[in-house]
Design an enzyme around this catalytic site. Structure first.
Site, PDB file in Angstrom:
ATOM      1  N   TYR A 173      24.530  -4.062  37.831  1.00  0.00           N
ATOM      2  CA  TYR A 173      25.258  -5.034  37.341  1.00  0.00           C
ATOM      3  C   TYR A 173      26.107  -4.503  35.921  1.00  0.00           C
ATOM      4  O   TYR A 173      27.393  -4.684  35.886  1.00  0.00           O
ATOM      5  CB  TYR A 173      24.648  -6.249  37.070  1.00  0.00           C
ATOM      6  CG  TYR A 173      25.394  -7.253  36.201  1.00  0.00           C
ATOM      7  CD1 TYR A 173      26.336  -8.126  37.012  1.00  0.00           C
ATOM      8  CD2 TYR A 173      25.430  -7.569  34.823  1.00  0.00           C
ATOM      9  CE1 TYR A 173      26.963  -9.273  36.526  1.00  0.00           C
ATOM     10  CE2 TYR A 173      26.223  -8.368  34.161  1.00  0.00           C
ATOM     11  CZ  TYR A 173      27.074  -9.383  35.137  1.00  0.00           C
ATOM     12  OH  TYR A 173      27.917 -10.259  34.706  1.00  0.00           O
ATOM     13  N   ASP A 230      29.138 -18.517  31.673  1.00  0.00           N
ATOM     14  CA  ASP A 230      29.419 -17.112  30.902  1.00  0.00           C
ATOM     15  C   ASP A 230      30.507 -17.640  29.913  1.00  0.00           C
ATOM     16  O   ASP A 230      31.707 -17.689  30.597  1.00  0.00           O
ATOM     17  CB  ASP A 230      29.550 -16.012  31.369  1.00  0.00           C
ATOM     18  CG  ASP A 230      29.673 -14.772  30.587  1.00  0.00           C
ATOM     19  OD1 ASP A 230      29.896 -14.839  29.262  1.00  0.00           O
ATOM     20  OD2 ASP A 230      29.506 -13.697  31.064  1.00  0.00           O
ATOM     21  N   ASP A 240      21.800 -11.751  28.786  1.00  0.00           N
ATOM     22  CA  ASP A 240      22.011 -12.380  30.429  1.00  0.00           C
ATOM     23  C   ASP A 240      20.654 -12.858  30.804  1.00  0.00           C
ATOM     24  O   ASP A 240      19.754 -12.071  30.841  1.00  0.00           O
ATOM     25  CB  ASP A 240      22.606 -11.580  31.435  1.00  0.00           C
ATOM     26  CG  ASP A 240      24.288 -11.601  30.942  1.00  0.00           C
ATOM     27  OD1 ASP A 240      24.634 -11.918  29.992  1.00  0.00           O
ATOM     28  OD2 ASP A 240      24.880 -11.015  31.938  1.00  0.00           O
TER      29      ASP A 240
END
Lengths: 124, 124
Positions: free
Chosen positions: B15, B39, B99
């Site tokens: 990612y 996000d 994240d």
């Protein structure tokens, strides 16, 4: 209105400091009534002030230092990496979890989830 | 059985690499069907593959580099800090979010929430 970014960052810094050097009561005082603690993520969620106090009470007798590494705030939620070093005799145990927290309007913690696993413990 | 720690860490590394240097299609391929993207945290949650593709499509034309800083896995969830540097002319824009992701049994991402705010952007 939620807590300000500054208030949330202050609560995070206090948490990191007090986990290492404060009493468990000091740490528990950062939590709002009704708060939840899941540490590590995937373990049973603690939902009472008594069970949260018991969790931090296990740290009271340890010689520890801590350091905030990286904190990110989004609205009334935040994630942060910190390092907790425990000294036991000649050995040191270093764990650097990433915690995710939510906060109420006063900057008290309403939930905490700690991401780490046994593989992350560094023994020195 | 959930995905292994190794599989989850591989997905995270992919990612981080692909957000900077891959196509948006490459990034979207890391997501499971039905995945959600928030996000930054607090913004509207994207719930369709089309809206997720649109989100990453905005990065396709940018010159970017990235680096994974710190990853922590707990069961089928993980949190990680990474740095994303965008070059535009003589300027560089550096953002280092944290994240939080959940994963299915194959290590595909089922949800992503990114913690950061405008104050975290460093312009150099």
């Amino acid at each position: 209105m939620g807590a300000s970014r500054e208030t949330i960052l202050e609560t995070i810094q206090s948490y990191v400091d007090l986990v290492a050097t404060g009493s468990s009561a000091d740490v528990v005082a950062l939590y709002a009534d009704g708060a939840t603690v899941e540490d590590p993520v995937g373990s049973e969620v603690r939902t009472t002030r008594e069970s949260i106090a018991e969790f931090y009470g296990a740290l009271d007798s340890l010689e520890q230092t801590s350091k905030l590494l990286h904190a990110r705030v989004s609205g009334n939620e935040a994630a942060f990496a910190f390092e907790l070093v425990t000294k036991a005799g000649d050995a040191t145990y270093t764990l650097a979890p990433i915690d995710v927290m939510t906060f109420d309007d006063d900057g008290k913690i309403t939930s905490m989830r700690a991401f780490w696993s046994g593989e992350d413990m560094v023994v020195g």
